[in-house]
Design a protein around this motif. Structure first.
Motif, PDB file in Angstrom:
ATOM      1  N   GLU A   1       0.832  -1.210   0.000  1.00 49.59           N
ATOM      2  CA  GLU A   1       0.000   0.000   0.000  1.00 49.59           C
ATOM      3  C   GLU A   1       0.867   1.260   0.000  1.00 49.59           C
ATOM      4  OE1 GLU A   1      -3.279   0.344  -0.381  1.00 49.59           O
ATOM      5  OE2 GLU A   1      -2.994   2.520  -0.308  1.00 49.59           O
ATOM      6  N   VAL A   2       1.941   1.240   0.768  1.00 47.27           N
ATOM      7  CA  VAL A   2       2.820   2.414   0.856  1.00 47.27           C
ATOM      8  C   VAL A   2       3.404   2.754  -0.514  1.00 47.27           C
ATOM      9  CG1 VAL A   2       5.135   3.019   1.673  1.00 47.27           C
ATOM     10  CG2 VAL A   2       3.399   2.358   3.309  1.00 47.27           C
TER      11      VAL A   2
ATOM     12  N   THR B   1      -1.164   6.102  -2.487  1.00 50.68           N
ATOM     13  CA  THR B   1      -0.427   6.570  -1.312  1.00 50.68           C
ATOM     14  C   THR B   1       0.701   7.515  -1.721  1.00 50.68           C
ATOM     15  OG1 THR B   1      -0.961   4.528  -0.162  1.00 50.68           O
ATOM     16  CG2 THR B   1       0.834   5.814   0.736  1.00 50.68           C
TER      17      THR B   1
ATOM     18  N   LEU C   1      -5.116   4.499   4.300  1.00 54.41           N
ATOM     19  CA  LEU C   1      -3.815   5.138   4.496  1.00 54.41           C
ATOM     20  C   LEU C   1      -3.662   6.426   3.686  1.00 54.41           C
ATOM     21  CD1 LEU C   1      -1.075   5.115   5.880  1.00 54.41           C
ATOM     22  CD2 LEU C   1      -0.200   3.699   4.037  1.00 54.41           C
ATOM     23  N   ALA C   2      -4.020   6.365   2.395  1.00 57.39           N
ATOM     24  CA  ALA C   2      -3.850   7.551   1.543  1.00 57.39           C
ATOM     25  C   ALA C   2      -4.664   8.718   2.095  1.00 57.39           C
ATOM     26  CB  ALA C   2      -4.264   7.223   0.114  1.00 57.39           C
TER      27      ALA C   2
END
Lengths: 242, 172
Positions: free
Chosen positions: B18-19, B24, B138-139
């Motif tokens: 995801e990062v 992101t 997260l984003a």
């Protein structure tokens, strides 16, 4: 003396009575030792030092346990015993690093610089099958009884002959065998350390498995989140300790 | 500005993936981050083979320059260089970062047993010390996170345990 009768097929009434009595006595003894919570042997004059033992349960457990120790006056708590699981070299290294930091910080003069590292077998390894866990737990328990009961009782090693005054535990699994060994000592009427369990900072709403198991057995049960003491559950909260 | 993402020594495939995802990276870019350092630990993800032997990989993704490595024995230098840290929710790592202090977004690993990481992350978020997020969010968390509402984390206070034990053992 009543000899247990083993040759007969039907249980002899005398045997039954003897067994019942023995069980009743054991239960009563267990009840007495588990009930004994207020400071008993600490009454009277305070000796200048107390010996301390701490279990380092690897990873986060080790780092929290050493944080707790780092604030103590090592000239009061001496000698110190660091109990590590077999193969956990990293915890042993961190304990040595703490000792060296304390030693060089003038806080602890030479007289307080006495410590040893004791290794015990693991009660259960990560991913160990449930089938073989009872055996390794028993093996671990025997080692704990050796260090906490047999060695102090017979002064097998001069540098460790003095029984520890306080035992600090914070999980995981293997630390429960240490606590059971302490209860074994009390059962036999031998001197035993006070046991202090500190639940991890990571536990907010639910206790760890070792915390749940040891809560009724230890002398002091410390949590780091007040939520864990809801509904009048046993324990103390004095804020964050790490 | 530089951001750091770390999973310590753990394996957290979904967080690392995801990062490094476009959404992101774009969220980071929109907040002014031009460099992202990633300690991927034992995670399995698309670039894992290029850092498997302990090397540091450098690449440009979505216009963000990314540095990747598996593990460094001390992250203090990296923490120091970063203006934002994204981390797994291990208790030790959280305390270490909040005491620096550095702005912190944590993502609890949902695959861990009983998920007490999430309990801790949410309890600390409720007190304003950090932002707790999820893989999905997260984003958005990066876009919304503002450091001026962060409450300073208390310093280590050893006196409480010292007093407790001294009392218990008859010194006081």
């Amino acid at each position: 003396m009543i000899e247990p009768e083993t040759r007969m097929n039907a249980p002899n009434p005398i045997t039954s009575i003897a067994v019942t009595l023995l069980l009743a006595l054991c239960s009563y003894r267990l009840y007495v030792v588990l009930k004994r919570r207020p400071c008993l042997y600490l009454e009277g004059s305070s000796p200048p030092t107390r010996s301390l033992a701490v279990f380092l349960g690897s990873g986060g457990h080790t780092s929290e346990a050493l944080h707790l120790l780092s604030s103590l006056d090592f000239t009061r708590y001496t000698p110190r015993r660091y109990i590590v699981s077999e193969g956990d070299h990293l915890s042993a290294q961190k304990a040595i690093a703490l000792e060296q930091a304390k030693y060089s910080s003038h806080e602890s003069p030479k007289s307080g610089h006495e410590y040893i590292i004791i290794t015990i077998p693991r009660a259960r390894r990560v991913h160990q099958s449930l089938f073989s866990t009872p055996l390794s737990t028993l093996w671990s328990l025997l080692a704990c009884i050796y260090y906490l009961t047999i060695e102090p009782a017979f002064s097998l090693r001069t540098q460790t002959k003095m029984l520890t005054d306080v035992l600090i535990l914070n999980g995981p699994g293997t630390c429960t065998t240490l606590c059971i060994a302490v209860i074994f000592n009390r059962f036999l009427g031998l001197p035993s350390p006070r046991v202090i369990y500190v639940e991890s900072f990571a536990r907010v709403h639910s206790l760890s498995a070792s915390g749940r198991l040891l809560r009724p057995l230890v002398d002091r049960f410390i949590v780091q989140w007040p939520q864990l003491l809801q509904y009048g559950k046993r324990g103390d909260y004095v804020g964050w300790l790490i | 500005m530089r951001a750091l993402a770390t999973v310590g020594t753990t394996k957290f495939d979904t967080l690392i993936t995801e990062v490094l995802s476009p959404r992101t990276l774009n969220a980071l870019k929109a907040r002014g981050y031009t460099t992202l350092s990633v300690q991927c630990g034992n995670s399995d993800f698309i670039y894992a083979p290029s850092v498997a032997k302990g090397e540091t990989a450098t690449l440009i993704l979505e216009g963000v320059s990314v540095e990747l490595w598996k593990f460094k024995s001390s992250l203090y230098e990296e923490y120091d260089k970063a203006e934002l840290i994204i981390s797994h929710a291990g208790a030790g790592t959280i305390i270490e970062i909040l005491r620096l202090p550095k702005p912190l977004i944590v993502v609890p690993n949902p695959t861990l047993l009983h998920n007490h990481q999430q309990e801790l992350a949410q309890a600390l978020e409720a007190q304003g010390y950090l932002k707790s997020s999820t893989i999905e969010d997260l984003a958005r968390s990066i876009q919304q996170f503002t450091t001026d509402t962060v409450v300073p984390f208390p310093a280590f206070d050893g006196s409480k345990f010292k007093q407790l034990l001294d009392e218990e053992m008859g010194f006081i």
